[in-house]
Design a protein around this motif. Structure first.
Motif, mmCIF file in Angstrom:
data_model
loop_
_atom_site.group_PDB
_atom_site.id
_atom_site.type_symbol
_atom_site.label_atom_id
_atom_site.label_comp_id
_atom_site.label_asym_id
_atom_site.label_seq_id
_atom_site.Cartn_x
_atom_site.Cartn_y
_atom_site.Cartn_z
ATOM 1 N N THR A 103 -0.401 7.876 2.169
ATOM 2 C CA THR A 103 0.703 7.576 3.873
ATOM 3 C C THR A 103 -0.588 6.314 4.865
ATOM 4 N N VAL A 104 0.189 5.548 4.557
ATOM 5 C CA VAL A 104 -0.544 3.934 5.425
ATOM 6 C C VAL A 104 0.090 3.588 6.937
ATOM 7 N N HIS A 105 -1.440 4.353 7.526
ATOM 8 C CA HIS A 105 -1.356 4.030 9.217
ATOM 9 C C HIS A 105 -1.790 2.458 9.326
ATOM 10 N N MET A 106 -1.099 2.268 9.869
ATOM 11 C CA MET A 106 -0.318 1.082 10.259
ATOM 12 C C MET A 106 -0.986 0.617 12.149
ATOM 13 N N LEU A 107 -2.298 0.229 12.286
ATOM 14 C CA LEU A 107 -2.437 0.211 13.611
ATOM 15 C C LEU A 107 -2.004 -1.518 14.084
ATOM 16 N N VAL A 108 -1.751 -1.373 15.263
ATOM 17 C CA VAL A 108 -0.709 -2.708 15.786
ATOM 18 C C VAL A 108 -1.469 -2.428 16.871
ATOM 19 N N ARG A 109 -1.964 -3.765 17.321
ATOM 20 C CA ARG A 109 -2.716 -3.523 18.355
ATOM 21 C C ARG A 109 -1.407 -3.984 19.955
ATOM 22 N N ARG A 110 -0.912 -4.860 19.670
ATOM 23 C CA ARG A 110 1.231 -4.940 20.487
ATOM 24 C C ARG A 110 1.898 -4.025 20.978
ATOM 25 N N ASP A 111 2.911 -4.012 21.414
ATOM 26 C CA ASP A 111 4.099 -2.490 21.545
ATOM 27 C C ASP A 111 5.229 -3.086 20.643
ATOM 28 N N ALA A 157 11.021 1.428 8.356
ATOM 29 C CA ALA A 157 11.828 2.701 7.703
ATOM 30 C C ALA A 157 11.265 3.107 6.012
ATOM 31 N N ALA A 158 10.123 2.931 5.666
ATOM 32 C CA ALA A 158 8.953 2.534 5.187
ATOM 33 C C ALA A 158 8.714 4.537 5.519
ATOM 34 N N GLU A 159 8.909 5.167 4.548
ATOM 35 C CA GLU A 159 8.941 6.988 4.925
ATOM 36 C C GLU A 159 7.010 7.232 4.988
ATOM 37 N N ASN A 160 6.294 6.802 4.194
ATOM 38 C CA ASN A 160 5.046 6.836 4.475
ATOM 39 C C ASN A 160 4.234 5.708 5.693
ATOM 40 N N VAL A 161 4.492 5.398 6.345
ATOM 41 C CA VAL A 161 3.953 4.112 6.768
ATOM 42 C C VAL A 161 4.446 4.438 8.457
ATOM 43 N N LYS A 162 3.201 4.691 8.628
ATOM 44 C CA LYS A 162 2.744 6.065 10.372
ATOM 45 C C LYS A 162 2.239 4.742 10.948
ATOM 46 N N VAL A 163 3.222 3.332 11.868
ATOM 47 C CA VAL A 163 2.629 2.885 12.933
ATOM 48 C C VAL A 163 2.517 3.179 14.518
ATOM 49 N N LEU A 173 0.689 -1.370 0.131
ATOM 50 C CA LEU A 173 0.044 0.404 0.331
ATOM 51 C C LEU A 173 0.882 1.488 -0.483
ATOM 52 N N SER A 174 2.055 0.878 0.757
ATOM 53 C CA SER A 174 2.594 2.391 0.408
ATOM 54 C C SER A 174 3.275 2.598 -0.007
#
Length: 320
Positions: free
Chosen positions: A176-184, A198-204, A170-171
């Motif tokens: 922008t790819v907003h990636m939701l991760v339920r853990r840390d 490392a992907a500049e437009n993936v926001k975790v 998707l990046s």
């Protein structure tokens, strides 16, 4: 019909499940004069029946609606003599000779060979809005639907390898790819996790879960909550991709067919052959890697050819 053990419902080939894999198997089996009987299952046509635009299947240069595509497949299978029963198979004995199957109506059938194409279903979060915005920005396949959201912001949910791969895919399309991760931390392999970060437009977003989606007849905002602080926020996005895994529809074969821990049927490499003689598997029920309509159709072809050759070998006279 031929008969076995006094049964009138005996077939050379029974196909369990429809969709691209099942219909393709039916087309090849019917053209080989095997007169296949197909049980379409609860959702004739499989997951494509709930898919709108299909643009990545060869032969449809302008794209096609999923249900329309499956109608084409069905007509082609029936043209060559496939018979379709619009009900699921609820019980099987595939270790017997001949194979025994029971339909939802209680009818018993026997078969010399069986082709399994029961598919798999995407796992969802279970929030009400997923159904509300299905095919309106909500998807469980970034490779299938990401193209429609070029130049837009999207959200993806998941922390495993599949989610990481789809976020990276998707990046290349989204701003922008907003990636939701339920853990840390990501559950993905170290190399995939490193690529995502490392992907500049993936926001975790760590420790974060989606609890609602809103928009005027399409996805416009995804509402999320930090599960440690309780803080909530709305993310502007045009699409919501769920990548938390798939569940193969193989429960009725449990204990008879060899499967992996997730329930995917294991086939011999380069074939559709299962651990049982005369039983073949194709499509998403045996594929946890690609899960595309075109690959499912390809393995449906393999299953029909494997079944045809296996049946021919059973009928061949034993040389002295």
């Amino acid at each position: 019909m031929s008969q076995a053990n006094g049964q009138s419902n005996h077939e050379k080939v029974i196909i369990i499940g429809s969709g691209p894999a099942g219909y393709t198997a039916a087309i090849y089996a019917a053209r080989a004069e095997l007169k296949p009987l197909m049980f379409s299952g609860m959702q004739p046509g499989g997951q494509l029946m709930i898919t709108t635009d299909v643009e990545n299947y060869p032969g449809y240069p302008e794209g096609i609606m999923g249900p329309e595509m499956m109608e084409d497949f069905r007509k082609q299978a029936e043209r060559f003599g496939t018979r379709i029963k619009y009900e699921p198979v609820v019980k099987v004995d595939l270790e017997s000779t001949p194979k025994r199957l029971w339909s939802d109506s209680g009818e018993e059938y026997t078969a010399d060979s069986v082709i399994i194409s029961t598919g798999a279903k995407a796992k969802w979060l279970g929030i009400e809005a997923e159904e509300k915005y299905a095919n309106k920005g909500v998807s469980a396949c970034a490779v299938c639907d990401g193209f429609f959201f070029r130049g837009k912001e999207v959200v993806i949910v998941g922390g495993g390898d599949t989610a990481a791969e789809e976020a990276l895919y998707l990046s290349k399309l989204a701003t922008t790819v907003h990636m939701l991760v339920r853990r840390d931390a990501l559950r993905a392999s170290k190399i995939m996790a490193a690529r995502v970060q490392a992907a500049e437009n993936v926001k975790v977003y760590w420790n974060t879960e989606a609890f609602d989606i809103s928009g005027d007849d399409k996805v416009e905002q995804v509402h999320v909550r930090n599960n440690k602080t309780g803080e909530e926020q709305a993310i502007d996005a045009s699409a919501f991709f769920v990548a938390i895994g798939h569940k193969p529809s193989t429960e009725i074969f449990d204990g008879q067919i060899t499967m992996d821990d997730a329930g995917y049927i294991i086939v011999d490499a380069g074939t559709s052959k299962t651990n049982l003689e005369g039983v073949f598997a194709c499509g998403d029920a045996a594929d946890k890697v690609y899960r595309q309509a075109v690959t499912a159709a390809g393995t449906g072809c393999m299953a029909a050819l494997d079944a045809e050759r296996w049946l021919a070998a059973q009928e061949a006279p034993v040389s002295a």
